[in-house]
Design a protein around this motif. Structure first.
Motif, PDB file in Angstrom:
ATOM      1  N   THR A   7       0.889  -1.241  -0.003  1.00 36.13           N
ATOM      2  CA  THR A   7      -0.159  -0.041   0.092  1.00 36.13           C
ATOM      3  C   THR A   7       0.733   1.228  -0.009  1.00 36.13           C
ATOM      4  O   THR A   7       0.484   2.015  -0.789  1.00 36.13           O
ATOM      5  N   PRO A   8       2.044   1.438   0.816  1.00 35.49           N
ATOM      6  CA  PRO A   8       2.663   2.483   0.776  1.00 35.49           C
ATOM      7  C   PRO A   8       3.245   2.842  -0.611  1.00 35.49           C
ATOM      8  O   PRO A   8       3.532   4.133  -1.083  1.00 35.49           O
ATOM      9  N   GLY A   9       3.697   1.781  -1.381  1.00 38.07           N
ATOM     10  CA  GLY A   9       4.217   2.021  -2.765  1.00 38.07           C
ATOM     11  C   GLY A   9       3.222   2.441  -3.618  1.00 38.07           C
ATOM     12  O   GLY A   9       3.425   3.163  -4.544  1.00 38.07           O
ATOM     13  N   ALA A  10       2.087   1.809  -3.397  1.00 34.69           N
ATOM     14  CA  ALA A  10       0.666   2.003  -4.216  1.00 34.69           C
ATOM     15  C   ALA A  10       0.554   3.611  -4.134  1.00 34.69           C
ATOM     16  O   ALA A  10       0.360   4.266  -4.991  1.00 34.69           O
ATOM     17  N   VAL A  11       0.666   4.109  -2.888  1.00 40.92           N
ATOM     18  CA  VAL A  11       0.301   5.665  -2.464  1.00 40.92           C
ATOM     19  C   VAL A  11       1.296   6.239  -3.174  1.00 40.92           C
ATOM     20  O   VAL A  11       0.985   7.378  -3.994  1.00 40.92           O
ATOM     21  N   SER A  12       2.602   6.165  -3.130  1.00 39.55           N
ATOM     22  CA  SER A  12       3.693   6.810  -3.672  1.00 39.55           C
ATOM     23  C   SER A  12       3.587   6.892  -5.442  1.00 39.55           C
ATOM     24  O   SER A  12       3.567   7.827  -6.066  1.00 39.55           O
ATOM     25  N   SER A  13       3.125   5.542  -5.855  1.00 38.05           N
ATOM     26  CA  SER A  13       2.821   5.633  -7.403  1.00 38.05           C
ATOM     27  C   SER A  13       1.699   6.464  -7.744  1.00 38.05           C
ATOM     28  O   SER A  13       1.763   6.937  -8.927  1.00 38.05           O
ATOM     29  N   PHE A  64      10.543   9.925  -2.810  1.00 35.44           N
ATOM     30  CA  PHE A  64       9.578   9.350  -1.634  1.00 35.44           C
ATOM     31  C   PHE A  64      10.391   8.488  -0.584  1.00 35.44           C
ATOM     32  O   PHE A  64      11.409   7.937  -1.092  1.00 35.44           O
ATOM     33  N   GLU A  65      10.193   8.602   0.518  1.00 36.77           N
ATOM     34  CA  GLU A  65      10.600   7.737   1.555  1.00 36.77           C
ATOM     35  C   GLU A  65       9.675   6.810   2.081  1.00 36.77           C
ATOM     36  O   GLU A  65       8.663   7.134   2.313  1.00 36.77           O
ATOM     37  N   ALA A  66      10.032   5.778   2.444  1.00 38.55           N
ATOM     38  CA  ALA A  66       9.092   4.702   3.029  1.00 38.55           C
ATOM     39  C   ALA A  66       8.924   5.188   4.498  1.00 38.55           C
ATOM     40  O   ALA A  66       9.525   5.859   4.987  1.00 38.55           O
ATOM     41  N   PRO A  67       7.700   4.544   4.780  1.00 39.43           N
ATOM     42  CA  PRO A  67       7.093   5.120   6.146  1.00 39.43           C
ATOM     43  C   PRO A  67       8.147   4.481   7.356  1.00 39.43           C
ATOM     44  O   PRO A  67       8.723   3.623   7.094  1.00 39.43           O
ATOM     45  N   SER A  68       8.289   5.357   8.287  1.00 40.12           N
ATOM     46  CA  SER A  68       9.201   5.006   9.385  1.00 40.12           C
ATOM     47  C   SER A  68       8.304   4.038  10.204  1.00 40.12           C
ATOM     48  O   SER A  68       7.118   4.040  10.381  1.00 40.12           O
ATOM     49  N   ARG A  69       8.730   3.150  10.875  1.00 41.78           N
ATOM     50  CA  ARG A  69       8.252   2.051  11.748  1.00 41.78           C
ATOM     51  C   ARG A  69       7.332   2.742  12.737  1.00 41.78           C
ATOM     52  O   ARG A  69       6.220   2.258  12.924  1.00 41.78           O
ATOM     53  N   ASN A  70       7.737   3.694  13.315  1.00 40.95           N
ATOM     54  CA  ASN A  70       6.998   4.478  14.415  1.00 40.95           C
ATOM     55  C   ASN A  70       6.603   5.875  13.508  1.00 40.95           C
ATOM     56  O   ASN A  70       7.352   6.833  13.842  1.00 40.95           O
ATOM     57  N   TRP A  71       5.592   6.004  12.858  1.00 38.31           N
ATOM     58  CA  TRP A  71       4.928   7.219  12.084  1.00 38.31           C
ATOM     59  C   TRP A  71       4.334   8.198  12.827  1.00 38.31           C
ATOM     60  O   TRP A  71       4.170   9.089  12.664  1.00 38.31           O
ATOM     61  N   ILE A  72       3.947   7.722  14.466  1.00 38.31           N
ATOM     62  CA  ILE A  72       3.207   8.671  14.980  1.00 38.31           C
ATOM     63  C   ILE A  72       4.254   9.534  15.818  1.00 38.31           C
ATOM     64  O   ILE A  72       5.323   9.060  16.235  1.00 38.31           O
ATOM     65  N   LYS A  73       4.325  11.005  15.420  1.00 35.92           N
ATOM     66  CA  LYS A  73       5.407  11.701  15.973  1.00 35.92           C
ATOM     67  C   LYS A  73       4.878  12.230  17.559  1.00 35.92           C
ATOM     68  O   LYS A  73       3.822  12.739  17.527  1.00 35.92           O
ATOM     69  N   LEU A  74       5.480  12.093  18.549  1.00 35.49           N
ATOM     70  CA  LEU A  74       5.070  12.622  19.808  1.00 35.49           C
ATOM     71  C   LEU A  74       5.579  14.056  19.992  1.00 35.49           C
ATOM     72  O   LEU A  74       6.732  14.530  19.465  1.00 35.49           O
ATOM     73  N   SER A  75       4.882  14.914  20.619  1.00 37.83           N
ATOM     74  CA  SER A  75       5.120  16.495  20.672  1.00 37.83           C
ATOM     75  C   SER A  75       6.450  16.410  21.670  1.00 37.83           C
ATOM     76  O   SER A  75       6.279  15.610  22.738  1.00 37.83           O
ATOM     77  N   ASP A  76       7.518  17.336  21.705  1.00 36.78           N
ATOM     78  CA  ASP A  76       8.316  17.728  22.726  1.00 36.78           C
ATOM     79  C   ASP A  76       7.823  18.328  23.708  1.00 36.78           C
ATOM     80  O   ASP A  76       8.537  18.464  24.800  1.00 36.78           O
TER      81      ASP A  76
END
Length: 166
Positions: A63-69, A152-164
């Motif tokens: 799916t991520p590859g399809a999204v970038s495509s 395009f960069e593949a999704p990181s394993r932890n795509w949820i970014k926490l606020s500092d």
């Protein structure tokens, strides 16, 4: 008071889910937005499934590859049209005889792939330049786009970014 404490956990979870959905591109089914056009998660999943069924690639399309495509496909197809190397919907359909009714997203991906194979390096650079100019927002679960390189960069394993903060 006990009822309020009992609801606090589910309410916090619901608020967090809503915030993540909004941060991810505004709706739960939005994988990306390109120049105002939505690429939905469901159409990316369907396109990946149909491409894999029709072509049985050694490395299946995810799916991520399809999204970038799907982000790149309209730009590729526009450049192909400009340089006289565009493919038709019927050509794409004929390449997938085992799919009775391929989705338009799948057809667009096949057309873009065929056109890209015929493009010169200069024409491919036109595609990269088009990507760099495009307004692209990607739900982080599907990766990211580097405007400087047009890649395009593949999704990181932890795509949820926490606020500092906090």
């Amino acid at each position: 008071m006990k009822a309020l404490r009992t609801l606090r956990g589910p309410l916090a979870a619901a608020a967090m889910a809503a915030a993540l959905t909004l941060a991810g591109c505004a709706t739960a089914d939005t994988a990306a937005v390109v120049n105002g056009q939505v690429v939905s998660e469901s159409e990316a999943q369907q396109a990946a499934r149909e491409i894999n069924e029709a072509f049985k690639p050694q490395t299946p399309l995810d799916t991520p590859g399809a999204v970038s495509s799907l982000i790149a496909a309209p730009i590729i197809n526009d450049v192909a049209q400009q340089v006289g190397k565009a493919e038709s919907d019927s050509t794409a359909r004929s390449a997938m005889p085992d799919l009775a009714e391929p989705a338009q997203a799948t057809i667009d991906l096949v057309k873009a792939n065929f056109a890209l194979q015929k493009m010169s390096d200069a024409e491919k650079q036109m595609v990269v330049d088009g990507l760099k100019k495009a307004e692209i927002t990607i739900n982080p679960r599907y990766g990211s786009f580097d405007r400087d390189t047009g890649s395009f960069e593949a999704p990181s394993r932890n795509w949820i970014k926490l606020s500092d903060e906090g």
